[in-house]
Design an enzyme around this catalytic site. Structure first.
Site, PDB file in Angstrom:
ATOM      1  N   MET A  36      -3.472  -1.846   9.070  1.00 37.64           N
ATOM      2  CA  MET A  36      -4.415  -2.116   7.993  1.00 37.64           C
ATOM      3  C   MET A  36      -3.986  -1.542   6.839  1.00 37.64           C
ATOM      4  SD  MET A  36      -7.844  -2.703  10.001  1.00 37.64           S
ATOM      5  CE  MET A  36      -7.805  -1.126  10.960  1.00 37.64           C
ATOM      6  N   CYS A  37      -4.837  -1.570   5.893  1.00 42.35           N
ATOM      7  CA  CYS A  37      -4.532  -0.997   4.610  1.00 42.35           C
ATOM      8  C   CYS A  37      -5.509   0.502   4.556  1.00 42.35           C
ATOM      9  CB  CYS A  37      -5.401  -1.787   3.459  1.00 42.35           C
ATOM     10  SG  CYS A  37      -5.084  -3.756   3.628  1.00 42.35           S
ATOM     11  N   GLN A  38      -5.215   1.060   3.309  1.00 40.31           N
ATOM     12  CA  GLN A  38      -5.654   2.357   2.965  1.00 40.31           C
ATOM     13  C   GLN A  38      -6.334   2.375   1.968  1.00 40.31           C
ATOM     14  OE1 GLN A  38      -3.895   6.114   3.828  1.00 40.31           O
ATOM     15  NE2 GLN A  38      -2.949   5.255   5.758  1.00 40.31           N
TER      16      GLN A  38
END
Length: 257
Positions: A1-3
């Site tokens: 996933m993103c950060q």
């Protein structure tokens, strides 16, 4: 996933140090190489920088690194695409206007079901679940409040929305209208508050240190929020799952007054 990366301060401050470590996670020290963005509130306006290139090699990220923009509220994002193609339209943070103020939003997670837009005036440009959720939130706020709500009322409404949407997936996010910065933790979100007496911090993703005592004043206070701690010698606080904090003047508040 993103950060995610966010900053909230009591005085305008640059985010150059934190961004130097964060940007390296976009394809160098981590796998989030599907675009990135950062946005700064400034006197009612916003500077927004977006790029579909990995932040570790992006010329736009080089510009931000070398341009110490000062702001009291900053939101940044590095993307690992799960829904939607790699494109500028799908790059966070997303920006909209409501009640004569800019709003910024960035999301880390994956939503199995998208909330209804209810024929509201806010609609997505791209194809991500994140922008869809942001537009749905603004549609709800605009229907629920006839005028800009207090931070306490806004906190309650955002908390209810986040709790409902979290049942359909992972919903870590940062949200701001320039008055404060809201951070919601679904799985992973940490923060650190830097205030006097300041000390030296060292980045986890680069051999870079800074002595904050030399670049701050005793009255400065800065809160930095990130998906994972950015430094390896500071005490970061892990947020609880389901927790929504409102950061005002560099301090986290479970519910603002």
């Amino acid at each position: 996933m993103c950060q995610l990366l966010g900053m909230n301060c009591n005085v305008p401050t640059d985010i150059v140090f934190s961004f130097e470590g964060f940007r390296r996670r976009g394809g160098e020290t981590d796998e989030h190489a599907d675009g990135w963005g950062i946005a700064f509130f400034e006197d009612g306006g916003c500077r927004v920088f977006l790029d579909y290139l990995p932040s570790s090699i992006s010329p736009v990220a080089d510009l931000v690194k070398n341009y110490p923009i000062q702001s009291r509220n900053v939101i940044a994002h590095i993307r690992k695409a799960t829904q939607g193609a790699v494109s500028l339209a799908n790059t966070h943070p997303f920006q909209r206007e409501l009640w004569g103020r800019y709003w910024l939003f960035a999301h880390n997670g994956n939503l199995a079901e998208r909330p209804s837009l209810d024929d509201g005036r806010f609609t997505p440009v791209g194809s991500t679940d994140s922008e869809h959720a942001f537009c749905a939130l603004l549609n709800q706020l605009s229907r629920h409040f006839g005028e800009p709500p207090s931070l306490a009322d806004l906190h309650g409404a955002v908390a209810d929305y986040a709790g409902t949407l979290s049942r359909s997936g992972t919903f870590n996010f940062l949200l701001s209208d320039g008055r404060a910065l809201f951070a919601h933790c679904s799985t992973d979100l940490f923060y650190v508050v830097r205030e006097s007496p300041f000390s030296t911090a060292h980045l986890s993703d680069a051999d870079v240190s800074i002595d904050f005592a030399r670049v701050t004043t005793p009255r400065d206070r800065v809160a930095v929020i990130a998906t994972r701690p950015l430094t390896d010698n500071e005490d970061w606080t892990r947020m609880r799952s389901g927790e929504l904090l409102c950061f005002v003047d560099g301090m986290p508040r479970p519910s603002p007054i």
